[in-house]
Design a protein around this motif. Structure first.
Motif, PDB file in Angstrom:
ATOM      1  N   SER A  55      59.081  80.518  -8.357  1.00  0.00           N
ATOM      2  CA  SER A  55      60.117  81.485  -8.668  1.00  0.00           C
ATOM      3  C   SER A  55      61.246  81.338  -7.660  1.00  0.00           C
ATOM      4  CB  SER A  55      59.544  82.903  -8.611  1.00  0.00           C
ATOM      5  OG  SER A  55      60.560  83.831  -8.834  1.00  0.00           O
ATOM      6  N   THR A  56      62.478  81.336  -8.147  1.00  0.00           N
ATOM      7  CA  THR A  56      63.626  81.195  -7.257  1.00  0.00           C
ATOM      8  C   THR A  56      64.409  82.485  -7.124  1.00  0.00           C
ATOM      9  OG1 THR A  56      64.964  80.421  -9.113  1.00  0.00           O
ATOM     10  CG2 THR A  56      63.863  78.746  -7.765  1.00  0.00           C
ATOM     11  N   SER A  57      63.905  83.568  -7.728  1.00  0.00           N
ATOM     12  CA  SER A  57      64.637  84.828  -7.632  1.00  0.00           C
ATOM     13  C   SER A  57      64.531  85.388  -6.220  1.00  0.00           C
ATOM     14  CB  SER A  57      64.091  85.846  -8.641  1.00  0.00           C
ATOM     15  OG  SER A  57      62.783  86.215  -8.280  1.00  0.00           O
ATOM     16  N   PRO A  58      65.605  86.013  -5.695  1.00  0.00           N
ATOM     17  CA  PRO A  58      65.559  86.543  -4.340  1.00  0.00           C
ATOM     18  C   PRO A  58      64.536  87.659  -4.182  1.00  0.00           C
ATOM     19  CG  PRO A  58      67.739  86.905  -5.342  1.00  0.00           C
ATOM     20  CD  PRO A  58      66.892  86.168  -6.312  1.00  0.00           C
ATOM     21  N   GLN A  59      64.273  88.420  -5.246  1.00  0.00           N
ATOM     22  CA  GLN A  59      63.318  89.515  -5.160  1.00  0.00           C
ATOM     23  C   GLN A  59      61.907  88.962  -4.943  1.00  0.00           C
ATOM     24  OE1 GLN A  59      62.979  91.866  -8.671  1.00  0.00           O
ATOM     25  NE2 GLN A  59      61.751  93.446  -7.685  1.00  0.00           N
ATOM     26  N   ALA A  60      61.572  87.871  -5.606  1.00  0.00           N
ATOM     27  CA  ALA A  60      60.241  87.291  -5.473  1.00  0.00           C
ATOM     28  C   ALA A  60      60.039  86.698  -4.083  1.00  0.00           C
ATOM     29  CB  ALA A  60      60.018  86.221  -6.526  1.00  0.00           C
ATOM     30  N   THR A  61      61.047  86.006  -3.542  1.00  0.00           N
ATOM     31  CA  THR A  61      60.893  85.429  -2.215  1.00  0.00           C
ATOM     32  C   THR A  61      60.847  86.520  -1.160  1.00  0.00           C
ATOM     33  OG1 THR A  61      63.284  85.124  -2.077  1.00  0.00           O
ATOM     34  CG2 THR A  61      61.976  83.244  -2.808  1.00  0.00           C
ATOM     35  N   ASN A  62      61.576  87.601  -1.357  1.00  0.00           N
ATOM     36  CA  ASN A  62      61.566  88.698  -0.404  1.00  0.00           C
ATOM     37  C   ASN A  62      60.207  89.395  -0.394  1.00  0.00           C
ATOM     38  OD1 ASN A  62      62.431  90.526   1.472  1.00  0.00           O
ATOM     39  ND2 ASN A  62      63.479  91.850   0.004  1.00  0.00           N
ATOM     40  N   SER A  63      59.606  89.586  -1.575  1.00  0.00           N
ATOM     41  CA  SER A  63      58.330  90.289  -1.641  1.00  0.00           C
ATOM     42  C   SER A  63      57.183  89.436  -1.102  1.00  0.00           C
ATOM     43  CB  SER A  63      58.032  90.725  -3.073  1.00  0.00           C
ATOM     44  OG  SER A  63      57.812  89.587  -3.879  1.00  0.00           O
ATOM     45  N   THR A  64      57.295  88.089  -1.186  1.00  0.00           N
ATOM     46  CA  THR A  64      56.217  87.255  -0.676  1.00  0.00           C
ATOM     47  C   THR A  64      56.289  87.107   0.836  1.00  0.00           C
ATOM     48  OG1 THR A  64      57.518  85.265  -1.092  1.00  0.00           O
ATOM     49  CG2 THR A  64      55.969  85.946  -2.808  1.00  0.00           C
ATOM     50  N   ASN A  65      57.460  87.233   1.433  1.00  0.00           N
ATOM     51  CA  ASN A  65      57.581  87.079   2.878  1.00  0.00           C
ATOM     52  C   ASN A  65      57.239  88.354   3.623  1.00  0.00           C
ATOM     53  OD1 ASN A  65      58.330  84.430   2.631  1.00  0.00           O
ATOM     54  ND2 ASN A  65      60.508  84.861   2.597  1.00  0.00           N
ATOM     55  N   GLN A  66      57.517  89.514   3.035  1.00  0.00           N
ATOM     56  CA  GLN A  66      57.271  90.772   3.715  1.00  0.00           C
ATOM     57  C   GLN A  66      56.051  91.443   3.119  1.00  0.00           C
ATOM     58  OE1 GLN A  66      60.817  93.052   3.445  1.00  0.00           O
ATOM     59  NE2 GLN A  66      61.998  91.686   4.738  1.00  0.00           N
ATOM     60  N   LEU A  67      55.130  91.853   3.990  1.00  0.00           N
ATOM     61  CA  LEU A  67      53.914  92.518   3.557  1.00  0.00           C
ATOM     62  C   LEU A  67      53.932  93.956   4.041  1.00  0.00           C
ATOM     63  CD1 LEU A  67      51.343  89.742   4.485  1.00  0.00           C
ATOM     64  CD2 LEU A  67      52.286  90.224   2.252  1.00  0.00           C
ATOM     65  N   ASP A  68      53.175  94.793   3.359  1.00  0.00           N
ATOM     66  CA  ASP A  68      53.042  96.175   3.785  1.00  0.00           C
ATOM     67  C   ASP A  68      52.335  96.225   5.136  1.00  0.00           C
ATOM     68  OD1 ASP A  68      54.186  97.035   1.414  1.00  0.00           O
ATOM     69  OD2 ASP A  68      52.247  97.147   0.390  1.00  0.00           O
ATOM     70  N   PRO A  69      52.588  97.273   5.929  1.00  0.00           N
ATOM     71  CA  PRO A  69      51.884  97.401   7.209  1.00  0.00           C
ATOM     72  C   PRO A  69      50.370  97.487   6.992  1.00  0.00           C
ATOM     73  CG  PRO A  69      53.699  98.967   7.075  1.00  0.00           C
ATOM     74  CD  PRO A  69      53.571  98.334   5.727  1.00  0.00           C
ATOM     75  N   GLY A  70      49.608  96.743   7.766  1.00  0.00           N
ATOM     76  CA  GLY A  70      48.155  96.732   7.646  1.00  0.00           C
ATOM     77  C   GLY A  70      47.621  95.685   6.697  1.00  0.00           C
ATOM     78  N   SER A  71      48.475  95.064   5.903  1.00  0.00           N
ATOM     79  CA  SER A  71      48.005  94.024   4.985  1.00  0.00           C
ATOM     80  C   SER A  71      48.263  92.648   5.607  1.00  0.00           C
ATOM     81  CB  SER A  71      48.701  94.146   3.627  1.00  0.00           C
ATOM     82  OG  SER A  71      50.086  93.963   3.765  1.00  0.00           O
ATOM     83  N   TYR A  72      47.525  91.658   5.129  1.00  0.00           N
ATOM     84  CA  TYR A  72      47.671  90.304   5.662  1.00  0.00           C
ATOM     85  C   TYR A  72      47.267  89.284   4.610  1.00  0.00           C
ATOM     86  CZ  TYR A  72      42.638  90.882   6.459  1.00  0.00           C
ATOM     87  OH  TYR A  72      41.304  91.126   6.305  1.00  0.00           O
ATOM     88  N   ARG A  73      47.744  88.062   4.810  1.00  0.00           N
ATOM     89  CA  ARG A  73      47.402  86.967   3.903  1.00  0.00           C
ATOM     90  C   ARG A  73      46.043  86.399   4.313  1.00  0.00           C
ATOM     91  NH1 ARG A  73      51.351  85.684   0.660  1.00  0.00           N
ATOM     92  NH2 ARG A  73      53.470  86.205   1.207  1.00  0.00           N
ATOM     93  N   ALA A  74      45.268  85.992   3.303  1.00  0.00           N
ATOM     94  CA  ALA A  74      43.947  85.425   3.555  1.00  0.00           C
ATOM     95  C   ALA A  74      43.661  84.370   2.495  1.00  0.00           C
ATOM     96  CB  ALA A  74      42.885  86.516   3.523  1.00  0.00           C
ATOM     97  N   ILE A  75      42.608  83.633   2.714  1.00  0.00           N
ATOM     98  CA  ILE A  75      42.172  82.608   1.775  1.00  0.00           C
ATOM     99  C   ILE A  75      40.693  82.837   1.481  1.00  0.00           C
ATOM    100  CG2 ILE A  75      41.564  80.902   3.536  1.00  0.00           C
ATOM    101  CD1 ILE A  75      42.802  78.784   1.663  1.00  0.00           C
TER     102      ILE A  75
END
Length: 139
Positions: A55-75
């Motif tokens: 996705s190249t929309s600015p909203q999608a890139t903004n939402s993937t870079n910023q996470l809610d407080p207390g959340s984190y990326r995992a695998i």
């Protein structure tokens, strides 16, 4: 038969038994190591390839870079994948699944740390609960 001949026979017999026992133990350890390794995931002819959505929309890139407080990326580190459920219980409804090594965003954990609320990070925004301890933090 003299005493020296008997001694040689006993020493040879004991060495032969020790040699056979050592070789048997090595063979058991070798085959046990071969049988405990997880096999590779099979690929079937009718399996659809995984397609990554870009996705190249600015909203999608903004939402993937910023996470809610207390959340984190995992695998996902569970080799067979995870079952996505609607509530943190084994008796709850299954709403989907998550593949091995798929990226997720851990939103929260239950108070006893046995369940994690996750959002699948593939553009589908699937949210549900998975069994805890089966993800590894990427941050």
């Amino acid at each position: 038969m003299n005493l020296y001949g008997l001694f040689k026979f006993l020493v040879g017999f004991i060495l032969a038994i020790l040699l056979l026992a050592g070789a048997s133990a090595a063979a058991v350890l070798y085959f046990a190591a071969k049988l405990t390794r997880m096999p590779e995931k099979p690929i079937f002819k009718n399996e659809k390839p995984v397609v990554q959505k870009v996705s190249t929309s600015p909203q999608a890139t903004n939402s993937t870079n910023q996470l809610d407080p207390g959340s984190y990326r995992a695998i996902v580190i569970e080799p067979i994948g995870l079952i996505l459920r609607d509530t943190p219980s084994r008796n709850s409804n299954r709403i989907g699944g998550i593949s091995y090594q798929e990226e997720v965003i851990v939103l929260e954990e239950s108070s006893d740390k046995r369940w994690q609320k996750v959002r699948v990070d593939d553009g589908s925004d699937r949210i549900g609960w998975v069994s805890g301890g089966n993800t590894e933090r990427l941050d």
